[in-house]
Scaffold this active site. Structure first.
Site, PDB file in Angstrom:
ATOM      1  CG  ASP A  92      47.793  48.503  63.255  1.00 46.09           C
ATOM      2  OD1 ASP A  92      48.245  48.858  64.361  1.00 46.09           O
ATOM      3  OD2 ASP A  92      46.942  47.614  63.136  1.00 46.09           O
ATOM      4  CG  ASP A 264      48.414  43.891  56.767  1.00 43.56           C
ATOM      5  OD1 ASP A 264      48.227  44.883  56.050  1.00 43.56           O
ATOM      6  OD2 ASP A 264      47.620  43.535  57.657  1.00 43.56           O
ATOM      7  CB  CYS A 302      54.885  22.522  50.507  1.00 45.25           C
ATOM      8  SG  CYS A 302      55.329  23.624  51.863  1.00 45.25           S
ATOM      9  CB  CYS A 304      56.943  24.145  55.114  1.00 46.14           C
ATOM     10  SG  CYS A 304      55.468  23.165  55.476  1.00 46.14           S
ATOM     11  CB  CYS A 307      54.979  19.781  53.387  1.00 49.66           C
ATOM     12  SG  CYS A 307      53.396  20.668  53.281  1.00 49.66           S
ATOM     13  CG  HIS A 333      51.486  24.346  54.807  1.00 45.79           C
ATOM     14  ND1 HIS A 333      52.326  23.806  53.855  1.00 45.79           N
ATOM     15  CD2 HIS A 333      50.362  24.744  54.138  1.00 45.79           C
ATOM     16  CE1 HIS A 333      51.730  23.848  52.672  1.00 45.79           C
ATOM     17  NE2 HIS A 333      50.539  24.414  52.818  1.00 45.79           N
TER      18      HIS A 333
END
Lengths: 369, 369
Positions: A92, A264, A302, A304, A307, A333
């Site tokens: 930015d 974002d 999920c 991930c 999980c 997660h």
């Protein structure tokens, strides 16, 4: 940035799927960019991010210019090398944090004078310096320095901010190093005509990409979405459109439908550290007593590491005990959730099914939240 | 614990290499056990630890019985499953933290009465309860509840602590569930005759392993090492010998030479979070200004992810910025350093070269520290 192409437009909505190519790889859009404020996406290693197939992260010019200093990062080979981030990097302009974090900021035509939130030291951020800092960081995509008044502000003030944003955008273009990619940022508050003027003035400068700035700075959530919606339509079809600093999974589903490409937000990472977790069935506040003996994974849908490996009971324990591992597992997660949402949205766009996908996903997420 | 074997004795020192087998795998000794106070080695996932080839970690009975509660952990399938730790787990008795962390503790023959450091609630930790809690956690190796007076204490008090430790050890044996492995802990302060009496009384109870407790509780570092040295010789050759709660890399090199097999200490993990890093050339305080633009890895001789990937400059930045990633990367490195030190020590023992290895390593580590 080497190129951007829209590959497909959803048959029934404004949503679109594209591809953005930089010296550090290909980014499939729509894309969510995790925020790496101080040269790290909080609690994550670059290896974790690559494991999640994150293709692009955001770095904060304001933070890095103050600590460790952009010259330090440059001397260490740029932010890619410093933070060992092998993929695409967007920075930015520093403007947003100057307005929100620093003390005693004062906007003049030359730039923004401010005092560091770290040590009170005095600085002047100009369009030229913003370009120089972002070049020192070695960013693949730099953002022009804009003027972002908080809302509500008098229409006159917003109009002045639009005009100054245009002049600063021009100075950014001129100050950019050869090969430095700069996106313009449109302002204009909630005023349709000012947004249009801002978009037209910036488009006259022919930026390779455009962002919508000045949303969620005091207006209602509904107003923010309206601004995003009509502003999206003001931007050129063949350039990437970036909506800055927003939002929830529900927001993203709306924003993608408007034909926006890049997003974002600190929400997934910040919420993770505060124990609020996104799941396919809505939000979970992991500290709640109901999870004390809950052997289920956070989100049964999920895949991930968190999980696949741990129970809600364990995650609650870690959070209540203030363990660093809580921040890590929760961040992993939440980012996986955001990345997966974007990936599935893109598939739906490519299948001309985005509208149904959005409705289905919103419905499912509303079950618990 | 299924078995322990001494595989080789160094030809010139008391150092020995062995193998400890439990239901959760093989542990090569001498071994350093990272401390997983609250059901997590701070900042590490089980996957990180397995990646470092950690074979055994330590869990704290005191912390887990208070939060989330051992019944909760038991209901969730035991600590292995709760924390997703697939390898060997040793738990302490809870005694040490009762003495050091809790408020208003009072030792009586029945047990130790104390108030929780979390909420002030009143508890009574008895030898029987310690066994029950450790069984609920599903530990592979449990520790008997001992009485550990701070030093200096009157000889009479230490003598009483030895006697009570023996009586409690007997109660622990009786209270142990079928198949529950319990190690005895010898006390006796800095008094050789009391240490001997403690060792003999515990050996009469025929524990499968023995620990030396009550070191580094107020005596000088030199006294602690002397106690460790003569206490090691009091313990049976064919059983694992565990020196509790110590120490620095230099300490470990000394303690291994005495024929001790097992060690635990918060030093590598705690120091990591405080920015003190162990390297082959001594300690580094990463916050120091000299590392601002230092492109070198933390330890050029180290092969851990942190050293392979990041510069001292970046690690200094992360530490100063208070980033979670600092704790992560530093912990990973310090644990790797400890594990690597132990692994190289074991190789030296197997090659009958431990004495020279120790001298060489100490010399190298002294270069910077």
């Amino acid at each position: 940035m080497k190129s951007f192409r829209v590959l497909h437009r959803d048959a029934h909505t404004r949503a679109r799927a594209g591809e953005l190519i930089t010296a550090h790889g290909t980014v499939q859009t729509p894309v969510f960019m995790p925020v790496g404020t101080q040269g790290t996406v909080k609690a994550m290693t670059p290896a974790d991010l690559v494991g999640l197939d994150v293709r692009i992260i955001l770095g904060n010019t304001y933070h890095l210019m103050l600590r460790p200093g952009h010259e330090v990062v440059q001397d260490m080979g740029g932010l890619h090398r410093f933070a060992a981030w092998p993929r695409t990097l967007l920075t930015d302009s520093g403007g947003y944090q100057v307005f929100s974090l620093s003390h005693l900021n004062r906007v003049e035509e030359e730039g923004v004078e401010f005092r560091s939130h770290l040590d009170g030291s005095r600085h002047l951020l100009t369009p030229e310096l913003s370009m120089q800092v972002q070049a020192a960081l070695g960013s693949d995509i730099c953002m022009a320095l804009d003027v972002c008044p908080p809302l509500p502000s008098a229409r006159e003030e917003i109009e002045q901010a639009v005009d100054r944003t245009t002049r600063w955008a021009q100075r950014c273009r001129q100050a950019a190093a050869p090969g430095q990619t700069v996106f313009g940022i449109i302002q204009g508050g909630v005023h349709r005509d000012l947004r249009q003027r801002s978009a037209e003035e910036l488009m006259a400068l022919d930026f390779p990409g455009y962002a919508i700035g000045g949303v969620q700075v005091g207006e209602s959530p509904q107003e923010a979405l309206e601004v995003a919606s009509f502003s999206a339509d003001l931007l050129p079809e063949e350039r990437p459109r970036y909506l800055m600093g927003m939002g929830t999974p529900e927001d993203l589903l709306d924003l993608m439908e408007m034909g926006l490409d890049m997003f974002d937000c600190v929400l997934p990472t910040r919420n993770a550290r505060r124990g609020t977790l996104f799941t396919s069935r809505g939000r979970i506040s992991i500290k709640r007593a109901q999870y004390l003996r809950d052997p289920a994974p956070l989100d049964p849908d999920c895949s991930c590491y968190t999980c696949r490996t741990f129970s809600r009971s364990y995650l609650r324990h870690l959070y209540r005990a203030g363990e660093i591992l809580a921040a890590r597992l929760n961040t992993l997660h939440n980012l996986h959730f955001y990345l997966d949402l974007m990936s599935r949205a893109r598939q739906a766009i490519l299948a001309d099914d985005y509208g149904a996908f959005r409705r289905r996903t919103l419905q499912q997420m509303a079950e618990v939240s």
